[in-house]
Design a protein around this motif. Sequence first.
Motif, PDB file in Angstrom:
ATOM      1  N   LEU A 150      21.023 -23.157  17.904  1.00 51.47           N
ATOM      2  CA  LEU A 150      20.986 -24.614  17.972  1.00 51.47           C
ATOM      3  C   LEU A 150      19.606 -25.156  17.629  1.00 51.47           C
ATOM      4  O   LEU A 150      19.464 -26.246  17.084  1.00 51.47           O
ATOM      5  CB  LEU A 150      21.401 -25.069  19.375  1.00 51.47           C
ATOM      6  CG  LEU A 150      21.712 -26.562  19.557  1.00 51.47           C
ATOM      7  CD1 LEU A 150      22.828 -26.987  18.610  1.00 51.47           C
ATOM      8  CD2 LEU A 150      22.104 -26.851  20.996  1.00 51.47           C
ATOM      9  N   GLU A 151      18.571 -24.372  17.930  1.00 50.34           N
ATOM     10  CA  GLU A 151      17.202 -24.820  17.650  1.00 50.34           C
ATOM     11  C   GLU A 151      16.949 -24.964  16.155  1.00 50.34           C
ATOM     12  O   GLU A 151      16.080 -25.730  15.729  1.00 50.34           O
ATOM     13  CB  GLU A 151      16.174 -23.845  18.242  1.00 50.34           C
ATOM     14  CG  GLU A 151      16.179 -23.789  19.769  1.00 50.34           C
ATOM     15  CD  GLU A 151      17.332 -22.955  20.311  1.00 50.34           C
ATOM     16  OE1 GLU A 151      17.995 -22.270  19.493  1.00 50.34           O
ATOM     17  OE2 GLU A 151      17.581 -23.004  21.526  1.00 50.34           O
ATOM     18  N   ASN A 152      17.709 -24.204  15.340  1.00 51.77           N
ATOM     19  CA  ASN A 152      17.499 -24.226  13.894  1.00 51.77           C
ATOM     20  C   ASN A 152      18.309 -25.304  13.191  1.00 51.77           C
ATOM     21  O   ASN A 152      18.221 -25.459  11.970  1.00 51.77           O
ATOM     22  CB  ASN A 152      17.850 -22.869  13.289  1.00 51.77           C
ATOM     23  CG  ASN A 152      16.967 -21.755  13.837  1.00 51.77           C
ATOM     24  OD1 ASN A 152      15.908 -22.025  14.419  1.00 51.77           O
ATOM     25  ND2 ASN A 152      17.390 -20.524  13.674  1.00 51.77           N
ATOM     26  N   LEU A 153      19.123 -26.030  13.942  1.00 54.27           N
ATOM     27  CA  LEU A 153      20.005 -27.023  13.348  1.00 54.27           C
ATOM     28  C   LEU A 153      19.401 -28.414  13.462  1.00 54.27           C
ATOM     29  O   LEU A 153      18.718 -28.729  14.440  1.00 54.27           O
ATOM     30  CB  LEU A 153      21.374 -27.008  14.041  1.00 54.27           C
ATOM     31  CG  LEU A 153      22.225 -25.751  13.866  1.00 54.27           C
ATOM     32  CD1 LEU A 153      23.481 -25.849  14.714  1.00 54.27           C
ATOM     33  CD2 LEU A 153      22.606 -25.543  12.409  1.00 54.27           C
ATOM     34  N   LYS A 172      16.931 -26.437  29.020  1.00 52.74           N
ATOM     35  CA  LYS A 172      16.758 -27.617  28.170  1.00 52.74           C
ATOM     36  C   LYS A 172      16.957 -28.889  28.983  1.00 52.74           C
ATOM     37  O   LYS A 172      16.222 -29.868  28.824  1.00 52.74           O
ATOM     38  CB  LYS A 172      17.749 -27.577  27.004  1.00 52.74           C
ATOM     39  CG  LYS A 172      17.399 -26.567  25.931  1.00 52.74           C
ATOM     40  CD  LYS A 172      18.345 -26.689  24.750  1.00 52.74           C
ATOM     41  CE  LYS A 172      17.960 -25.693  23.658  1.00 52.74           C
ATOM     42  NZ  LYS A 172      18.870 -25.797  22.499  1.00 52.74           N
ATOM     43  N   TYR A 173      17.955 -28.864  29.821  1.00 48.90           N
ATOM     44  CA  TYR A 173      18.215 -30.034  30.656  1.00 48.90           C
ATOM     45  C   TYR A 173      17.052 -30.268  31.614  1.00 48.90           C
ATOM     46  O   TYR A 173      16.639 -31.408  31.849  1.00 48.90           O
ATOM     47  CB  TYR A 173      19.517 -29.811  31.429  1.00 48.90           C
ATOM     48  CG  TYR A 173      20.162 -31.077  31.926  1.00 48.90           C
ATOM     49  CD1 TYR A 173      20.921 -31.876  31.089  1.00 48.90           C
ATOM     50  CD2 TYR A 173      20.018 -31.477  33.239  1.00 48.90           C
ATOM     51  CE1 TYR A 173      21.514 -33.040  31.538  1.00 48.90           C
ATOM     52  CE2 TYR A 173      20.605 -32.639  33.712  1.00 48.90           C
ATOM     53  CZ  TYR A 173      21.351 -33.413  32.854  1.00 48.90           C
ATOM     54  OH  TYR A 173      21.927 -34.570  33.308  1.00 48.90           O
ATOM     55  N   ALA A 203       6.326 -40.453  24.948  1.00 53.02           N
ATOM     56  CA  ALA A 203       7.685 -40.991  24.864  1.00 53.02           C
ATOM     57  C   ALA A 203       8.516 -40.243  23.831  1.00 53.02           C
ATOM     58  O   ALA A 203       9.692 -39.941  24.068  1.00 53.02           O
ATOM     59  CB  ALA A 203       7.634 -42.479  24.523  1.00 53.02           C
ATOM     60  N   GLU A 204       7.926 -39.932  22.693  1.00 51.53           N
ATOM     61  CA  GLU A 204       8.657 -39.202  21.654  1.00 51.53           C
ATOM     62  C   GLU A 204       9.046 -37.807  22.135  1.00 51.53           C
ATOM     63  O   GLU A 204      10.129 -37.306  21.819  1.00 51.53           O
ATOM     64  CB  GLU A 204       7.802 -39.097  20.384  1.00 51.53           C
ATOM     65  CG  GLU A 204       7.561 -40.417  19.668  1.00 51.53           C
ATOM     66  CD  GLU A 204       8.796 -40.901  18.928  1.00 51.53           C
ATOM     67  OE1 GLU A 204       9.855 -40.263  19.061  1.00 51.53           O
ATOM     68  OE2 GLU A 204       8.700 -41.938  18.244  1.00 51.53           O
ATOM     69  N   THR A 205       8.171 -37.178  22.906  1.00 44.12           N
ATOM     70  CA  THR A 205       8.494 -35.857  23.460  1.00 44.12           C
ATOM     71  C   THR A 205       9.696 -35.956  24.395  1.00 44.12           C
ATOM     72  O   THR A 205      10.599 -35.109  24.360  1.00 44.12           O
ATOM     73  CB  THR A 205       7.283 -35.292  24.213  1.00 44.12           C
ATOM     74  OG1 THR A 205       6.179 -35.185  23.311  1.00 44.12           O
ATOM     75  CG2 THR A 205       7.603 -33.923  24.796  1.00 44.12           C
ATOM     76  N   MET A 206       9.702 -36.963  25.239  1.00 42.67           N
ATOM     77  CA  MET A 206      10.837 -37.156  26.139  1.00 42.67           C
ATOM     78  C   MET A 206      12.126 -37.375  25.355  1.00 42.67           C
ATOM     79  O   MET A 206      13.160 -36.754  25.649  1.00 42.67           O
ATOM     80  CB  MET A 206      10.570 -38.349  27.060  1.00 42.67           C
ATOM     81  CG  MET A 206      11.738 -38.686  27.974  1.00 42.67           C
ATOM     82  SD  MET A 206      11.448 -40.144  29.000  1.00 42.67           S
ATOM     83  CE  MET A 206      11.404 -41.434  27.766  1.00 42.67           C
ATOM     84  N   ARG A 230      17.256 -35.545  23.210  1.00 39.38           N
ATOM     85  CA  ARG A 230      18.108 -35.341  22.043  1.00 39.38           C
ATOM     86  C   ARG A 230      18.595 -33.895  21.984  1.00 39.38           C
ATOM     87  O   ARG A 230      19.764 -33.632  21.677  1.00 39.38           O
ATOM     88  CB  ARG A 230      17.325 -35.696  20.774  1.00 39.38           C
ATOM     89  CG  ARG A 230      18.177 -35.750  19.511  1.00 39.38           C
ATOM     90  CD  ARG A 230      17.357 -36.164  18.313  1.00 39.38           C
ATOM     91  NE  ARG A 230      16.807 -37.507  18.462  1.00 39.38           N
ATOM     92  CZ  ARG A 230      15.526 -37.766  18.646  1.00 39.38           C
ATOM     93  NH1 ARG A 230      14.628 -36.782  18.689  1.00 39.38           N
ATOM     94  NH2 ARG A 230      15.103 -39.012  18.771  1.00 39.38           N
ATOM     95  N   ASP A 231      17.715 -32.953  22.292  1.00 38.28           N
ATOM     96  CA  ASP A 231      18.129 -31.548  22.345  1.00 38.28           C
ATOM     97  C   ASP A 231      19.190 -31.337  23.415  1.00 38.28           C
ATOM     98  O   ASP A 231      20.166 -30.586  23.216  1.00 38.28           O
ATOM     99  CB  ASP A 231      16.921 -30.651  22.638  1.00 38.28           C
ATOM    100  CG  ASP A 231      15.994 -30.540  21.431  1.00 38.28           C
ATOM    101  OD1 ASP A 231      16.417 -30.928  20.326  1.00 38.28           O
ATOM    102  OD2 ASP A 231      14.852 -30.070  21.601  1.00 38.28           O
ATOM    103  N   ALA A 232      19.008 -31.982  24.565  1.00 36.19           N
ATOM    104  CA  ALA A 232      19.993 -31.867  25.642  1.00 36.19           C
ATOM    105  C   ALA A 232      21.331 -32.450  25.203  1.00 36.19           C
ATOM    106  O   ALA A 232      22.395 -31.883  25.503  1.00 36.19           O
ATOM    107  CB  ALA A 232      19.477 -32.576  26.892  1.00 36.19           C
ATOM    108  N   ASN A 233      21.303 -33.559  24.481  1.00 35.85           N
ATOM    109  CA  ASN A 233      22.548 -34.146  23.985  1.00 35.85           C
ATOM    110  C   ASN A 233      23.276 -33.199  23.045  1.00 35.85           C
ATOM    111  O   ASN A 233      24.491 -32.999  23.142  1.00 35.85           O
ATOM    112  CB  ASN A 233      22.251 -35.461  23.258  1.00 35.85           C
ATOM    113  CG  ASN A 233      22.021 -36.613  24.210  1.00 35.85           C
ATOM    114  OD1 ASN A 233      22.241 -36.496  25.412  1.00 35.85           O
ATOM    115  ND2 ASN A 233      21.569 -37.729  23.701  1.00 35.85           N
TER     116      ASN A 233
END
Length: 1917
Positions: free
Chosen positions: A1025-1028, A1118-1119, A1270-1273, A1278-1281
Amino acid sequence: MATTTKSVDASLWWDPFSLLLTDLENASLSSDLPPNLAKKLKENRGWFVDTVSRFKSPNQKSKEALNSETVKIGDRQLTIQPELKEKALRISSYLALDEVQTYILVERTLKDKNLGADSIVQEYLHVILLQYYMERQCLLKCTRRILMHALYVGTGSKEGQIIREEVLKLISDGLERKSISLLEDLLSSSHPEQMGILSGTCNFGKLAISTEALHYSHHAQIQLLLILVETLDLEILLQMVHDEMPFRNGFSVFTLTDVQEMDALISSFNVFELKDSGPLILAWAVFLCLISSLPGKEESNVLMEIDHVGYVRQAFEAESLNYFLEILQSDILKESDGPVAGYRSVLRTFISAFIASYEINLQMGDSTLNLILEILYKIYRGEESLCIQFWDKESFIDGPIRCLLCNLEGEFPFRTVELVRLLSSLCEGTWPAECVYNFLDKSVGISSLFEISSDSLVDNVSQIVETHLPVQVPGVEGLLIPSKTRGHVLKMIGGNTALVRWEYTQSGVLVLLLRLGQDLYPDKSEEIFLTLDLLCRMVSFNTDVCFSLMETGSLLHVPETGMTATLEKNVWAVEIICTLVRNLSPNSNSAALMSMGVKILGKLLKCSPSHVSAAALKANIFDLVLETSIRDIGSNSSSSGSWLLSGKLAKMLLIDCEQNDNDHPLAISVLDFTMQLVETGLEDDSLLALIVFSLQYVLVSHEYWKYKVKYVRWKITLKVLEVMKKCILSVAYYERLGNIIQDMLLCDSSIHGTLFRIICTTKQSLENLYVSRLFELMEIEGLQLAIGSVLDILFIMLSKFSKDVSSSLSVFHQAVLSCTTKPVPVVDAVTSLISYFRSPAIQVGAARVLSVLLIMADYLQQYLVGSACLRLDDKQITDLRHSISYILLKQSVCNEDLFVATVNVLTSAAHYQPAFLVDVFGAKESTDVQDSNVDSLKQTAKEAGSQGSKNSSLVDALLHYVDRANDLINNNPRILLNILNLIKALWQGAAQYTQILSVLRSSENFWKQLSNTISLIAGIKDPPLENLTQTGGLNLAYKYRCQSAILEIILYEMFLQKKLSHAESLVKHTAESKDRIENAVNIEKSKATKDIVSSWCESSVLGNLIKSYSSCEYDNEKYFRAKVAASLFTVHVMGRLATNDSGTLSISLLQKILVISKKLSCLPAFPELLAQYSQRGYSEGKELKTLILSDLYYQLQGEFEGRKIAPGAFKELHQYLVESKFLQTYHHKYDDDLFATSKDVFLFDLERLRADMGLDMWDCSEWKASKTIAETMLHCMRDANSMILLSSSKHSALKALISVLTVYEDDSTERKTIVGKIPDRLVLSCIDHICQCFYATVESLAPILDVSEDILCFLAAQAELLLHLMRSAHKSLSLHACTLVLKTSGSGLKVLSDLRQSITDVNTTMELLLMLVLSTLEFTCLNSPLGGVTDMESVEDLAKISNATIVLLPIFCNYITTAEHCTLSLTIMDFILRSFLTPDTWFPIIQTHLELQHVILKLHDKNSFASIPILLKFFLTLARVKGGAVMLLNSGFLTSLRVLFSEYLDGGSSSSINGEGSISNSSDKIEKPQHIWGLGLAVVTAMIQSLGDSSTCTDIVDNVIPYFFSEKAYMISYYLNAPDFPSDDPDKKRPRAQRTQTSLAALEETEHTLMLMCVLAKHWNSWVKAMKEMDSQLREKSIHLLAFISRGTQHHGESAIRGAPLLCPPTLKEDFDLCKKAPFIKSKNGWFALSPLGCVSKQKFTAVSTALITKDQANTVPTYFSDAIALQIYRITFLILKFLSLQAEGATRRAEEVGFVDLAHFPELPMPEILHGLQDQAIAIVTELCEANKSDRVHSEIKGVCCLLLQIMEMALHLELCVLQICGIRPVLGRVEDFSKDLKLLIRATEGHAFLKASMKSLKHIVSFVYPRLLQSEGFM
C-alpha cells in the motif's frame, strides 16, 4: 412597338413573406395550424424548398417583358409604369435580381413606404435594398419556423398532424439538399462591385437596420480601424524613441515614400463626413509625432513638412479620443471571437504613444486627462496579461503610462480619485495586485496645500520649503505631518498657496483607510467608491494582500502622529469597513458600496475567521434582528416567523438589482458572506437570522425582482442555491443551529416551491428553449446550471433528512413524492431529465435523485396514502429505457460519473422497486410464481425467452461489461463494480426477475467470464500500500469489491439452485406426472456455479483466494500515527493560541482545540509539570504554560518518529491527547459507490479538516512555518483512509468467500454426495496460513490503547473462516493443526479480554473465537483413536494441547463474568476439565481465578435461563473433585439450588402435578424443570460422593434428604412413575388417555433421581432416620418401574406386541440429529428392539398412531436415538437394582445386629418374575452382541453396554437370591431349564472377549448361589 401583354414564368411571383412570418409566429406551437395558414404553406411550398434561390438572376426575357404594357405572371397581372420600370432596371443590376421580380419589389416598396417615384435616388435605392434583403431573411425564417413547430409537437402527439405532413413533404422534396447547395453557392459568391465597405452610396452598412445587423456592421468597422492602427506599428516607434534610434536605422516597415503616400490619402479624409476616419487621423498624427521626435529628423525634408499638429487639432475637434472610449465601453470586444487582450493591446500601445507624443496636463478638471485616464481604466481592467506587462519594468511600451501614474501619485492624497481609479484597473491578477499594494504601501511622500511664507522657503531655486508647525494630511483628521519636515513645491495653486510634496513617509493604504473611515457622506463620494473598488479588487486577486490589509492598523505609530485612538491589530481595517457599511443609506450608490464592502469582509474573514466574524456581527452590518434566540428554540419548533427580516437590506438588494450594473451585485456579496460564515462553524443568532433571510427571502423572492442586467438573476439563483447546499451539509456539524435549519428546510413550502419551479421541467421543455427566439443562450445556460444545483440539493436533502422521519412525513417529503407537484411531479421531471444529453451534469444529478427517490419510497411507504408518484406511463418508460441503454453503451468512457449514477438507478430499483425495474427492462414479470402450476411454469419459460430476446438491450449492455470484466477489473474497476452490484441485486430479488436472470444465465460466457475474472486475479500479489498512489489504493479497494460482488452472485445462484432442488424433491411426492414435473422444475436448473467452485477447489484458485483474503491490511500503527500526528498539530495550535494568534482556523475547529486545551490543563500531570518548571526556574521570562506545551510538542514529535515517551507526566498528557475525540469529530460516512451495498465505512474527512484549518492560506500568513505539521497530519490521515478502504473491501471479499464455501459444502451434505467438498490437503495448508495471518492481526492489537471496529470485524471474519475450514475437514484434522488453531484462538482471546472493557464491538469476535476453541477441542477428541484422549498416539501433541488449554483456563474464568460469553466459556471450561486435564492440574487454576460465587449467582438470572443447564454441568464437573465440592459448599451452592428449584419447580407444581402425585401427560409443560432438576440432583450427588464419610458430608446428607424426599417428594414420585404397558390381549383396549409419553431428557432426569437415592441410601443411618416410612413408597415405585422394564423382553423373530410400550419421540434438536444417525448397538432384543416403535416424531402422531401400532410401525428402523433410549432404560434399571440392593443390604445388616430377620419391616423386593425378565434381556442382548462382534476390536460403546447388562444380571440374581432365602422358596424347575439353556449360550458367546472375563467370573459366582448345581452340571465351574 412592344406588344401589349407578355407572359413570364409563374414562379417569379411571391407574396410578401414578412406577412406570412407574422402569421406563423402568432400561431400556437401546442396546437395545429389554422386552415387558412395551412393553405398558404401549401401554396408557397416551392419557395420553402428552393428558398432564396427562387430569386432569379437578371435575364433578357424578363427585361423585354417590362417593355410591354402588362406582364402576366401565372394567374396574376402587372401593369407596367414607365417611371417605375426605369428604377427597376437600374436597381436590378445592383441586386443581381430578375427584372420582373425587381419591378414587383420596387412597386411594393414605394407603395408601402409612401415614397414618390421622383424621390432622390439614394433614398429609394437604400429602401429597396433593405426591403429585398428583408424578404430573403423572412423567407428563411418562415422555413425555420415551420421546422421548429413540427419539432415542438413531436411525433407522439395527436395534435400537429398538418404541420408534420408539411415538413415531411418539404424534406422529401429535397429541402436539406437544396439548402446545403444554396449555402455553398452563397459562400463562394462575391459582393457586387457597387457595394462599398466603409463609404460610398451603396456601402453595406446601410443595409443594417436590425439591432443585430447594426451590431455586426459596427463590429466590422472597429476591427478594420484597429487593424489599421496596429499596422502603423507604434510599438516599434516607441522602442526607437526609447533607444534614440534614427528613423533610417530603425526597424519600421515603412519607408519615407510610404509615409508620403499614406499622408496624402489621410489628408483627403473629412472627419466630419466620415466619423470613422477621426481615430485613424489621430493615430496618424501620433505616428508622425513619434517619427519627428527621432534623432536625425532634420535630414528628411519630408518629415519636417508634414504638420502632425494639424492632424491632432482636426481629430480633437471631431472628438476622436471619445471614439476609442466608445469602443471600450461597448460589448463588441467581449463578444469577439479573438482574444480581447489583443484588441486592448493595440489601444494600450496607441494611448502610450499618445502620452509619449504630447504633454498631458495634470490640472484639475482637464477633460483630456480624464478621458485618457478613463481609456486606460477600460484597457487594463479585466486584462491580467496587460497589467503584468505594465508592472514589468522591462516593458518600454508601458513606460509613458507609468510616468503618468507616478505623476498622479506625486499629488496623493491631495488628488486621490484619479490615482485610485487607475490603480484599481492595474491590479488585475495576483502579481499585479501585489504590485499595486506595494506601490501604495511604500509611498515616499505626502502632498498637501501649503501657504508659503518667507521663513518657510528654504531654497527658492529648487523650490524647497520647511514647515514649522504640524501639517494635517488632507482628508485625514488627526494624521499630521510633523514640524520641521521639508517638502518640494509641485505647483502653485494661487497666491502663496502651493501644492507641496512632503518628505514624510506613510503607507498610502493606511491613508486611504483613514480617509475611508472619516468621510461623513460615503454614498455621495466618488473617492469612497473607488477606494472600496480598489481594496475589493486587491483582496480578491491576492491573498497576501488580505493579510497585509489586516496588519495595516499596526503600522500606524500613534505617538508620532498625534492621533488619540488606539488601533487594535487585525481588527482596525475590518471595523472601518463594518462601520462604513452599517451607516450607508438605502440608494443605488450605497448598494454598490455595501456590495464591495461585504465582499472585502468576506475575503478578510478567511484570513482570521474568529476576529473578523466577531467584529462584523458586533457591528450588525445588515441590521438583522432575531426575535427568538437559538437557546429559546426547541428542537421541534418551527423556524417560520421567528425572525424579523431587515427592511434596509431587502430594500438595498432591490435597488441594486434594478439600478446597478457593476461587477459586484450586492445579493451575491451578501450570500457569499453568509456562506463563508457558515463555513467557519459559527453558531450565533445573527448568522441564523442571515441564513433565514437568504433562504426565506432571497431564494423565494429573487426571481420576481427587476434586473438592470438580466443575467444577474441566474447568478443570484446559483449563489443562493450554493448557500442552501452549504447549510444542508453543515447541519450535521452544528450543535444548536442544525435542528433549526433542518426544520426550516423541511417545513417551509415557499422554499420547496422555488426549488420545484426550477427543477420540475422536462427534457422537451429545455430543448424547446433552444429553438425559441425569446430566450438567449446565457439564460438557458443559467437555467441549466440552476437545475443541476437544485438536483444536488434534493439529493443531499433526501439522503440526509429521510432516515429520521418520525410519525409523519415532512412537508418536503410529501411534496417530493406527490403527484400534484407543479409544474410537473418531481419523479416525472428527474426521469425525463436523465435523457437531457445537452447537460451531463443535469443527467448525473437527475439519476442520483431518482435513485434516492426509489429507495425513499420504499421505506416511507407506511406514511404514503396513495399520493406517491412512482408509476410512469409507457412513453416515459420507453424514453428512460432508451436513454439508459445509450448511457450504458456509450458513456462509460467519456462520462464515468453519468454511467455510475445511471447504473445506481437500476440497482436502487432492483433493491427497492422491482416493478419499476421490470418496466425499464421491458420484461413483464409474473409476481406469483409459487402459485403457478406446471403448465404456467412452462409458459413462463417460453415467454421469458421471447421477451428476453426482444427486450434485451439493457441485458445486452450488462453482458457487454461482463465480457470485458478481465480488462475492466484492472483498468477501471469502478465501472465493473457498479455493473456487478446491479447483477447482484437482480440475483437477490430473483423471484421478481426470472426473465432477466434467464437471459443472463443463457449467455454462453456469463459464468465463464465471472469465474475467469476471479481466477486471473487470484494469483496476482498486491503491491504494498505504501507504493501506491491515492488513486492506485482506491482502485485496489475496487478490485476486492468486484471480487466480493462476483462471489456473492455465485453464492445467490448456488442458493437458488439448492432451493430449486429442494422444491423438486417436494414436488416428486405429488401425484403429478413425473415427466411433467421434471420439465417444469428443470427450467432453471444449472450446475454452473457449483462446477466453478469445484474447479477452484481442484486448482490453486481457492487456496490463493483464501490466502489473499485472510491477510489483514488494517495496520493499527498507521491509525496510531495519525492520532499522534493530530496530537502534534493540536499541541502546536495550543501554543499559537496562547499568544492570541488563531490564524485562519475556523471557529468550530478553534473551539474544539480550546476545549481540549482546557481539559489538558485540568489533568493532574499538568499542574505537576507547572510546579516542577516553576521550582526549577525553567521559565526564563516565558509563560510556563507555553513552555510546557513546547516541551510536550517535542515529546510528541519523538513519539511520532519512533522514540517512545518515558513514563511520567508527559506520558499521561500524551495518552490523553491520543485518546481524545478530536479526530472522531472529522469522521464521516464514506458515500461513494465503493460501499453502496455494504455496511457503513467511516473515514477521515480531510476536505473539511483542511477547510477548517484554512490550510490553503497558510503560505500567506505567519503560519507558513507550521504548514508542514498540518500536511504531515493530513498525510497520515490519508494513509489511514486508504488502509481502511482496502481493509474493508478485503473484509467484504472474505465474508463473501466464507458464505460461498458454506453454501457449497452445505449443499453437498444435503445431497449426500462426495462432490462439493474442499480437499483436506487444501484445508490443512490454508489453516496454517490463516493462523499466521490471525496471529499477526492479534499482535497488531496488543500495543494499541483503543482498537477500531474495522480490525475487529476482520478478526471475526478470519475466525469464521478458520472455524468453517475446521468443520470442513474435522475427520482428518491432525493434532498438530488442532494445537495450532487452539494456540491461535487463545492468543486472540487473551488480547481481546484486555480490550473488552473499552470496546463494545469485540463481542462478536469473542463469540466466534470461543466457538472455534470449542470446535477444535471437540474435533481433537473425535479424531483420537477409539474416541478417547487417553489413547492418543502422539504424547508430544497431547502435551501441547494440554498446555494450551491450561493457558486458556484463566481467560475463560474472566469471560464467565460477562453475560454474552458466559455460556460458551462454561461449556469450553467444562469440556477441558473433563477431557484434557486431570483435577490435580486444573483445580489450583480454577481455585485461584474463578469467582465461583459470582457464577453461582447467575443461576438466578432470569434473562439467561438457557445457560442454567450449562452452569449446572460445570458445577457437576467441579463437584466431582473434593476441593471443588468444598468450594461449591462454601459458596452457598445448596442454598442457591433451593432457590432455583423454588423458582422453576414450585411455581408450576400446582398446574402440572395431579392429585396422585404424578405429573400430567404433557412433557412439554415440565421441559424446563426436567433439565434443572436432574442436573441439580447430579451436582448434589457428586458433592456427597466427593466429600466421602466426612462430617461435612453427613451434614449435607442430613439436610438434603428431608428436602428432596419431603419438600420435593412429588418430583421424586413423578420420575419413578412407571408407564402403562400395552396389553397382550387384542380384545382388551386401554383408553388412550392412560398412555404416557416421555422423552430422552425425562429418562435422564429419572437416572439422576435414582443416582441421588443410591448415594443417599449408602448413608444408612441418616437415610433411616430421615426417611422413616417414606422409603417404602420409593421402593414400591422403583419396583413398579422395574417391572415395566422387565416386560420389555423381545426376542428376534417373535411377533411384535400390539402397542408401543413407551412413546418417546424426539423433542430437542439433538434428538432429531440422533434420529438421522445409524444405531450404534444394533441389537434386536430387549428394549433395543422395542424402543424404535415409540421413537416416532411428534409431528407424525395421529389419533390412530397413539392407539395400536400399525404393521408398518412394527417394522420401524432402529436409529442412534432409539438405541440411546434403550441404553438409558438399562441405566435406570441398573440404578433401581442398586438402590434395592442397598435397601436389602441395610436390612441384612440390621438383622445381623438384632439376630433375627424382621419380615414385617423387611424392605420390599421385586418378584422373581420381574428379575427373570431382566436376566433374560441381559442374556439375549449380550449373547447377540458378542456373537456379532467376534473380532478383537469391539467398539467401546458396545463394550459398555455388555458390561452394564452383565452387572444388571448379576444384581438381579443377587436380589433373586435374597427373595428366595427370605421367602424360603426354591427356583421353579422350568425357570432353571430356561436359564440353563440361555446361560450356556451366553458363556459360549463371551468366550474370547477378554473385556468380559471379570464380569463373567463375578456372574458365575452369584449363579452358583442361586442355582447351586447348575454350573457344575453344565461343566462351567
